[in-house]
Design a protein around this motif. Structure first.
Motif: not given
Length: 287
Positions: A139-143, A157, A175-178, A182, A232
């Protein structure tokens, strides 16, 4: 790359194809694309890809460059010219070449879109090892930007995320947001709990996958409970099964998330069933 490609009305050898350095796809990532699976020489879900293409173009005020029937004909001709049986057709449409670098959109009456198409062979599409062994994801931040529902060519990205995932010994990234998943770098993300099949609801946060729609329909037809909501990372790790869907992924199992096994750590029965159901369907509906 070898073979025959399509560029702005002409079929020509790949080594002869070129695009101007002033093309806005090159300078501004100002364009959209579609990838359509080719199964036994036929196109899979072409109508779905066409509908999404038209929506992406409309969202960016880009004109449709040709009639729908002509676009289908060019896909088929390109498949025939390259003797493609299994793989994909990649289509890209940009805002074209205004002859200058400018942030303002050029006048569409003066500058025509650039249209490029090419084929990519995937001879092992039916026996993809990922479908048998399952995928590992990290998992990585969705930027990414906020309009992921438009299938644009700005893929830096997702490309970086997939590369970093491979460097970490995984197959792909989610990708992970909050705190909520996602999607994958080029696919939609799913989990299974009991007979519930869960994937994130449509919004500007994710791409409306054409295969996602097909898997959703098949899940409902096989009397599984289809749920569209965010989930999540922790819920995904605790699920019975997880998988991804995409144009040439169909339904590939995810067996590890951030080094934690999902379910038994092996492809699960519902994912396997949906994968096979989709293969059975496209054998009937490919055109």
């Amino acid at each position: 790359m070898s073979g025959i490609v399509f560029r702005d009305g002409a079929f020509l050898p790949a080594h002869e194809a070129s695009v101007s350095i002033f093309d806005r796809g090159f300078l501004m990532a100002d364009g959209v694309y579609e990838v359509t699976c080719v199964f036994d020489g036929k196109l899979v879900d072409f109508d779905g890809h066409l509908a999404r293409l038209k929506r992406s173009l409309a969202e960016l005020d880009l004109p449709m460059p040709m009639h729908e029937d002509s676009l289908l004909d060019k896909h088929r001709r390109l498949i025939a010219l390259n003797s493609l049986r299994y793989g994909m057709v990649y289509l890209q449409i940009t805002r074209g070449n205004p002859g200058v670098r400018d942030f303002l959109y050029p006048d569409p009456q003066r500058v025509a879109p650039t249209v490029v198409m090419l084929t990519i062979e995937q001879p092992h599409l039916l026996e993809a090892p990922e479908a048998q062994r399952g995928l590992k994801v990290v998992t990585m931040p969705d930027l990414r930007w906020g309009r992921r529902d438009i299938k644009t060519v700005q893929l830096l990205y997702p490309s970086r995320a997939k590369t970093k995932a491979r460097e970490a010994g995984a197959d792909d990234a989610w990708l992970v947001q909050d705190g909520m998943v996602t999607e994958g770098t080029a696919n939609n993300a799913w989990i299974v709990k009991g007979r519930q099949v869960v994937t994130r609801q449509l919004s500007p946060d994710i791409l409306a996958g054409v295969t996602r729609a097909a898997i959703k329909r098949l899940a409902e037809q096989t009397e599984l409970e289809m749920v569209e909501r965010a989930f999540s990372v922790e819920e995904a790790q605790a699920a019975d099964e997880a998988f991804i869907s995409g144009a040439t992924h169909f339904a590939f199992p995810v067996v590890r998330i951030d080094d934690k096994p999902v379910g038994t750590g092996k492809p699960g029965p519902i994912t396997t069933r949906l994968h096979q159901c989709y293969l059975d369907e496209i054998r009937k509906i490919a055109i």
